[in-house]
Design a protein around this motif. Sequence first.
Motif, PDB file in Angstrom:
ATOM      1  N   LYS A 148       0.699  -1.751   9.825  1.00  0.00           N
ATOM      2  CA  LYS A 148       0.619  -2.159   8.316  1.00  0.00           C
ATOM      3  C   LYS A 148       0.257  -1.293   7.247  1.00  0.00           C
ATOM      4  CE  LYS A 148       0.853  -7.429   9.589  1.00  0.00           C
ATOM      5  NZ  LYS A 148       1.040  -6.987  10.766  1.00  0.00           N
ATOM      6  N   ASN A 149       0.706  -1.714   5.961  1.00  0.00           N
ATOM      7  CA  ASN A 149       0.143  -0.900   5.039  1.00  0.00           C
ATOM      8  C   ASN A 149      -1.286  -1.436   4.551  1.00  0.00           C
ATOM      9  OD1 ASN A 149       2.439   0.829   4.870  1.00  0.00           O
ATOM     10  ND2 ASN A 149       3.792  -0.900   3.686  1.00  0.00           N
ATOM     11  N   VAL A 150      -2.224  -0.691   4.279  1.00  0.00           N
ATOM     12  CA  VAL A 150      -3.565  -1.098   3.834  1.00  0.00           C
ATOM     13  C   VAL A 150      -3.953  -0.437   2.763  1.00  0.00           C
ATOM     14  CG1 VAL A 150      -5.953  -1.451   4.822  1.00  0.00           C
ATOM     15  CG2 VAL A 150      -4.006  -1.766   6.375  1.00  0.00           C
ATOM     16  N   GLY A 151      -4.285  -1.342   1.766  1.00  0.00           N
ATOM     17  CA  GLY A 151      -4.846  -0.802   0.422  1.00  0.00           C
ATOM     18  C   GLY A 151      -6.252  -0.770  -0.006  1.00  0.00           C
ATOM     19  N   TRP A 170      -2.817   2.368  11.222  1.00  0.00           N
ATOM     20  CA  TRP A 170      -2.213   1.822  10.154  1.00  0.00           C
ATOM     21  C   TRP A 170      -2.062   2.803   9.088  1.00  0.00           C
ATOM     22  CZ3 TRP A 170      -7.086  -0.721  11.445  1.00  0.00           C
ATOM     23  CH2 TRP A 170      -8.230  -0.351  10.486  1.00  0.00           C
ATOM     24  N   ARG A 171      -1.119   2.402   8.046  1.00  0.00           N
ATOM     25  CA  ARG A 171      -0.986   3.377   7.245  1.00  0.00           C
ATOM     26  C   ARG A 171      -1.808   3.013   5.739  1.00  0.00           C
ATOM     27  NH1 ARG A 171       3.889   1.982   9.206  1.00  0.00           N
ATOM     28  NH2 ARG A 171       4.074   0.250   7.735  1.00  0.00           N
ATOM     29  N   ASN A 172      -2.616   3.850   5.265  1.00  0.00           N
ATOM     30  CA  ASN A 172      -3.643   3.617   4.296  1.00  0.00           C
ATOM     31  C   ASN A 172      -2.956   4.028   2.951  1.00  0.00           C
ATOM     32  OD1 ASN A 172      -6.282   2.695   5.406  1.00  0.00           O
ATOM     33  ND2 ASN A 172      -6.352   4.716   6.414  1.00  0.00           N
ATOM     34  N   GLN A 173      -3.284   3.192   1.923  1.00  0.00           N
ATOM     35  CA  GLN A 173      -2.697   3.531   0.505  1.00  0.00           C
ATOM     36  C   GLN A 173      -3.856   3.315  -0.591  1.00  0.00           C
ATOM     37  OE1 GLN A 173       1.067   1.733  -0.770  1.00  0.00           O
ATOM     38  NE2 GLN A 173       1.734   1.401   1.137  1.00  0.00           N
ATOM     39  N   THR A 174      -4.059   4.383  -1.333  1.00  0.00           N
ATOM     40  CA  THR A 174      -5.382   4.229  -2.316  1.00  0.00           C
ATOM     41  C   THR A 174      -4.683   3.975  -3.619  1.00  0.00           C
ATOM     42  OG1 THR A 174      -5.146   6.442  -2.545  1.00  0.00           O
ATOM     43  CG2 THR A 174      -6.581   5.916  -0.799  1.00  0.00           C
ATOM     44  N   ARG A 189       3.957  -4.555  -1.825  1.00  0.00           N
ATOM     45  CA  ARG A 189       3.883  -3.082  -1.260  1.00  0.00           C
ATOM     46  C   ARG A 189       2.855  -2.667  -0.437  1.00  0.00           C
ATOM     47  NH1 ARG A 189       2.239  -0.274  -6.024  1.00  0.00           N
ATOM     48  NH2 ARG A 189       2.081  -2.132  -7.223  1.00  0.00           N
ATOM     49  N   ILE A 190       1.709  -3.671  -0.287  1.00  0.00           N
ATOM     50  CA  ILE A 190       0.760  -3.452   0.736  1.00  0.00           C
ATOM     51  C   ILE A 190       0.565  -4.926   1.652  1.00  0.00           C
ATOM     52  CG2 ILE A 190      -0.582  -1.616  -0.212  1.00  0.00           C
ATOM     53  CD1 ILE A 190      -2.592  -3.655  -1.062  1.00  0.00           C
ATOM     54  N   ASP A 191       0.435  -4.811   2.792  1.00  0.00           N
ATOM     55  CA  ASP A 191       0.188  -5.950   3.613  1.00  0.00           C
ATOM     56  C   ASP A 191      -0.983  -6.309   3.692  1.00  0.00           C
ATOM     57  OD1 ASP A 191       3.041  -5.654   4.551  1.00  0.00           O
ATOM     58  OD2 ASP A 191       2.100  -3.783   5.604  1.00  0.00           O
TER      59      ASP A 191
END
Length: 267
Positions: A148-151, A170-174, A189-191
């Motif tokens: 998942k996309n993790v913010g 998982w995919r990190n987004q900042t 946009r993030i999960d």
Amino acid sequence: MTNRTTPFHRPLLGAITLFGAVCLASLPAQARDLPEIQDDVFQVANSGAYPPFSYVDTSGNLVGFDVDIAEALAERMGVEADIQTSPWNGIVAALAGGRFDACICSMSVTEEREKAVDFTDSYYRSGLSIWVQEGTDDVNSIDDFAGKNVGSTLGETGNQWATENGEGKWRNQTFQGLPDMLNALTTGRIDVMVADDVPVYVALNDEDIGIKQVDVGELPSWPAAIAIQKNTPELKEALNTALAEIKEDGTYQAIVDKWIGEGVEIE
């Protein structure tokens, strides 16, 4: 701290930024102790992007819990405070390098930060929390973050936690602050969102955002304190004395009631 559910937290630095902060902290000539501040202005920093602790309101004024705490402490210390904003991911380096005298910015006390700056007594505890969109039923544990996309907010302890635990999973987004991250979660946009809990609780009190907290087990928590330059013992003592005074005379709880919620205890 105690509140509606769990205690709450704040920010950490990446290795490069922290290395720079440690280097800057090795320049003691830049540190201003209390006598120098009394002859000038108390330079205080926060991010300005962390409601309800510090943010810019619709009139362009910097306001929030930490802003009021800074003003109350300055009054007790008999100094004039100049409260400014600084990008969170460089705020420790800016403090250690002498740009500010203190960061009154809900900063968690961590071993990494203590290498670069000193801390006063804590003024609340903070911890991480996990959030997803309402209706999400496939996130019940950390294992469910997989793929998942993790913010998380850049420079925060949540960002460090997500980076350290999520490599290859998982995919990190900042993001630069909570508002942008909340928008990313509600728009898909993030999960998953990793964030300090109290600011999210306050946001939920203000409006129906359509997110829910997920209990994934025990998460890290830290004391939040005022960060100051190293080798400033008189400033540290004055701030600790002022903190004790505003807690004793009710000023502190009045600020909590104003920004966090009446009856909420965050120590």
